[in-house]
Design an enzyme around this catalytic site. Structure first.
Site, mmCIF file in Angstrom:
data_model
loop_
_atom_site.group_PDB
_atom_site.id
_atom_site.type_symbol
_atom_site.label_atom_id
_atom_site.label_comp_id
_atom_site.label_asym_id
_atom_site.label_seq_id
_atom_site.Cartn_x
_atom_site.Cartn_y
_atom_site.Cartn_z
ATOM 1 N N HIS A 186 -4.703 -0.176 2.763
ATOM 2 C CA HIS A 186 -5.028 0.976 1.897
ATOM 3 C C HIS A 186 -6.134 1.822 2.529
ATOM 4 C CE1 HIS A 186 -3.775 -1.799 -1.649
ATOM 5 N NE2 HIS A 186 -2.845 -0.864 -1.536
ATOM 6 N N LYS A 189 1.922 -4.200 -15.700
ATOM 7 C CA LYS A 189 1.449 -5.153 -14.691
ATOM 8 C C LYS A 189 0.314 -6.000 -15.253
ATOM 9 C CE LYS A 189 2.621 -3.188 -10.188
ATOM 10 N NZ LYS A 189 2.070 -2.687 -8.916
ATOM 11 N N ARG A 247 5.051 1.090 4.461
ATOM 12 C CA ARG A 247 4.981 -0.027 5.396
ATOM 13 C C ARG A 247 6.316 -0.272 6.076
ATOM 14 N NH1 ARG A 247 2.538 -3.913 0.997
ATOM 15 N NH2 ARG A 247 4.198 -2.746 -0.012
ATOM 16 N N SER A 280 -1.309 -6.444 -1.392
ATOM 17 C CA SER A 280 -2.352 -7.006 -2.258
ATOM 18 C C SER A 280 -1.919 -8.353 -2.815
ATOM 19 C CB SER A 280 -2.638 -6.049 -3.428
ATOM 20 O OG SER A 280 -3.186 -4.854 -2.957
#
Ligand code: PNS
Length: 166
Positions: A19, A43, A92, A130
């Protein structure tokens, strides 16, 4: 001339070096970058929204055109209200692409003048996420290559669970 502002949104639970790399690179492309911790009611994050904001503030300390904010709502409403011209996301791998593309097109439909700008991740960070960082930290693994140096101990101490307590 008006400032060109970009918003860099995400959960940042917690912020990783991946990040941080995207934020740094965005800060060289825009006059101002707002790193936006977005609350997702679906979440179950490990860090509270305030903790995530605090950690990002520590990690971006010294980046003069970077600010951190917290938000719950539709991203384009924030982008419009703040007068931003772009949303910056890191990509990514191909696996990120489909969902990111869907969000970019939906946001574009709702707020046509705001561009989503994808920055490809640095090769070293391709595998980073993460959630994997959290797993490693939870079981006492070394996360020093994965999260900003100033946050190593805080993240380790917060997430470590000795196997006997599980
Ligand atoms: O780090 P994440 O969890 O992949 O970030 C996803 C995020 C926060 C960028 C996305 O969920 C988002 O934009 N949420 C705000 C709500 C919204 O605008 N949803 C519609 C997107 S098309």
């Amino acid at each position: 001339m008006s400032q060109r502002i970009a918003v860099c949104p995400g959960s940042f639970d917690p912020i990783t070096v991946g990040h941080l790399d995207i934020i740094k690179r965005a800060s060289s492309l825009f006059d101002k970058v707002i790193v936006l911790v977005v609350i997702n009611p679906n979440k179950h994050p490990s860090f509270t929204p305030d903790e995530r904001v605090e950690m990002i503030k520590e990690a971006v300390d010294g980046m003069l055109n970077v600010e951190v904010d917290l938000y719950c709502g539709l991203l384009i409403d924030y982008v419009r209200n703040i007068g931003a011209v772009a949303i910056v996301k890191g990509l990514r791998a191909m696996s990120d692409f489909e969902y990111e593309f869907q969000m970019a097109l939906t946001n574009k439909k709702m707020l046509p003048y705001a561009e989503t700008v994808f920055l490809t991740t640095t090769a070293n960070n391709m595998y980073l996420s993460s959630s994997l960082v959290k797993q490693v930290a939870m079981f006492g693994g070394d996360i020093s290559d994965f999260v900003p140096r100033c946050l190593h101990n805080r993240i380790k101490e917060r997430l470590f669970c000795s196997p006997e307590t599980l």
